[in-house]
Design a protein around this motif. Structure first.
Motif, PDB file in Angstrom:
ATOM      1  N   MET A 205      25.990  89.187  65.677  1.00 33.52           N
ATOM      2  CA  MET A 205      26.088  87.957  64.894  1.00 33.52           C
ATOM      3  C   MET A 205      27.059  86.990  65.570  1.00 33.52           C
ATOM      4  SD  MET A 205      26.711  87.636  60.796  1.00 33.52           S
ATOM      5  CE  MET A 205      26.516  86.100  59.921  1.00 33.52           C
ATOM      6  N   SER A 206      26.888  85.708  65.293  1.00 36.41           N
ATOM      7  CA  SER A 206      27.728  84.688  65.896  1.00 36.41           C
ATOM      8  C   SER A 206      28.140  83.664  64.845  1.00 36.41           C
ATOM      9  CB  SER A 206      26.966  83.975  67.012  1.00 36.41           C
ATOM     10  OG  SER A 206      25.855  83.265  66.479  1.00 36.41           O
TER      11      SER A 206
ATOM     12  N   ASP B  34      33.421  83.132  67.182  1.00 36.93           N
ATOM     13  CA  ASP B  34      32.388  83.902  67.889  1.00 36.93           C
ATOM     14  C   ASP B  34      32.935  85.229  68.396  1.00 36.93           C
ATOM     15  OD1 ASP B  34      29.901  82.646  67.793  1.00 36.93           O
ATOM     16  OD2 ASP B  34      30.409  81.244  69.391  1.00 36.93           O
ATOM     17  N   ALA B  35      34.118  85.173  68.989  1.00 30.68           N
ATOM     18  CA  ALA B  35      34.724  86.387  69.543  1.00 30.68           C
ATOM     19  C   ALA B  35      34.974  87.416  68.450  1.00 30.68           C
ATOM     20  CB  ALA B  35      36.034  86.033  70.249  1.00 30.68           C
TER      21      ALA B  35
ATOM     22  N   HIS C 263      42.394  88.959  59.730  1.00 28.34           N
ATOM     23  CA  HIS C 263      42.463  87.721  60.515  1.00 28.34           C
ATOM     24  C   HIS C 263      41.095  87.057  60.663  1.00 28.34           C
ATOM     25  CE1 HIS C 263      44.051  85.065  63.686  1.00 28.34           C
ATOM     26  NE2 HIS C 263      42.949  85.324  64.345  1.00 28.34           N
ATOM     27  N   LYS C 264      40.079  87.827  60.984  1.00 23.21           N
ATOM     28  CA  LYS C 264      38.754  87.262  61.230  1.00 23.21           C
ATOM     29  C   LYS C 264      38.169  86.597  59.994  1.00 23.21           C
ATOM     30  CE  LYS C 264      36.926  91.052  62.842  1.00 23.21           C
ATOM     31  NZ  LYS C 264      38.050  92.021  62.785  1.00 23.21           N
ATOM     32  N   GLN C 265      38.508  87.121  58.822  1.00 26.57           N
ATOM     33  CA  GLN C 265      38.016  86.505  57.594  1.00 26.57           C
ATOM     34  C   GLN C 265      38.707  85.163  57.333  1.00 26.57           C
ATOM     35  OE1 GLN C 265      37.639  89.080  54.148  1.00 26.57           O
ATOM     36  NE2 GLN C 265      37.307  90.867  55.454  1.00 26.57           N
TER      37      GLN C 265
ATOM     38  N   SER D 292      49.121  85.778  63.264  1.00 23.82           N
ATOM     39  CA  SER D 292      48.427  87.072  63.135  1.00 23.82           C
ATOM     40  C   SER D 292      47.346  87.272  64.201  1.00 23.82           C
ATOM     41  CB  SER D 292      47.786  87.180  61.744  1.00 23.82           C
ATOM     42  OG  SER D 292      46.747  86.221  61.577  1.00 23.82           O
ATOM     43  N   ALA D 293      47.248  86.333  65.144  1.00 22.48           N
ATOM     44  CA  ALA D 293      46.223  86.433  66.186  1.00 22.48           C
ATOM     45  C   ALA D 293      46.443  87.685  67.031  1.00 22.48           C
ATOM     46  CB  ALA D 293      46.243  85.188  67.068  1.00 22.48           C
TER      47      ALA D 293
END
Length: 227
Positions: A1-2, A183-184, A121-123, A60-61
């Motif tokens: 997914m992107s 994307d990452a 973090h991604k959310q 938080s990266a």
């Protein structure tokens, strides 16, 4: 997914938002100046919390490179927006100081802060993405609509300045840089994480639409017992 799939899965609601009367009214000059001023004040208040969310995500990266990119691309875009708002306030001889977040502003910022503070973090990235991407998208749509209308004597210069910024190349460059970060994260996310990212993305697309609804109606808090 992107990240593109996050966008594509929200296509039906985005198709409605790009035709929002507030945005169309900016292009054809039918939007009231009072609604626009209300919007700019609320947007300035929103951006303060939005910037805080990005500072937290930068902390938080997963890498120093991502942290620097978040600060450079996202915060840079926010600073540019605040400069635009500041120019309007100077022309109007007012500011957002002392103003309060109205219902949909508080709803939106509270949702963003909760996701950034309590979810992975991604959310948080997925929740913040619609604000950037939707503005770029509608900005470019508005540029095309403006070109099709030709000269419009009713359109205020502030409307053109707003359209020029969000439909411009500088905003597009910063948004694309942020999309790459999302994307990452999509590439390494589990199926469950992707589902949650989509839910946050969809919710914030809805909140974007509601933010313009609020400005169109110049919504206020209910007066309950004089408070």
């Amino acid at each position: 997914m992107s990240a593109q799939q996050l966008w594509d899965n929200a296509a039906s609601m985005l198709a409605v938002t790009e035709k929002h009367p507030f945005l169309v009214g900016m292009v054809n000059g039918t939007l009231s100046n009072d609604s626009f001023k209300y919007y700019i004040v609320q947007d300035a208040l929103y951006l303060r919390d939005f910037a805080d969310c990005f500072r937290r995500l930068a902390e938080s990266a997963g890498s120093e490179e991502d942290s620097k990119q978040l600060q450079a691309s996202a915060i840079g875009a926010i600073e540019a927006e605040m400069m635009l708002h500041g120019s309007f306030f100077k022309e109007w001889d007012n500011s957002a100081e002392g103003a309060k977040q109205m219902p949909h502003t508080l709803l939106y910022t509270s949702y963003l802060k909760r996701v950034v503070a309590t979810r992975p973090h991604k959310q948080g990235l997925a929740a913040l993405l619609p604000c950037h991407w939707v503005y770029m998208h509608v900005g470019k749509r508005m540029v095309k609509l403006r070109e099709g209308l030709g000269e419009c004597t009713n359109r205020l210069p502030q409307f053109d300045a707003w359209i020029d910024m969000y439909g411009g190349d500088d905003v597009e460059e910063k948004v694309k840089a942020f999309i790459k970060l999302v994307d990452a994260e999509c590439k390494v996310a589990t199926e469950e994480e992707l589902k949650e990212m989509q839910e946050h993305f969809n919710m914030c697309c809805k909140l974007e639409h509601m933010f313009w609804d609020q400005a169109s109606n110049q919504m206020e808090w209910p007066n309950l017992g004089g408070m």
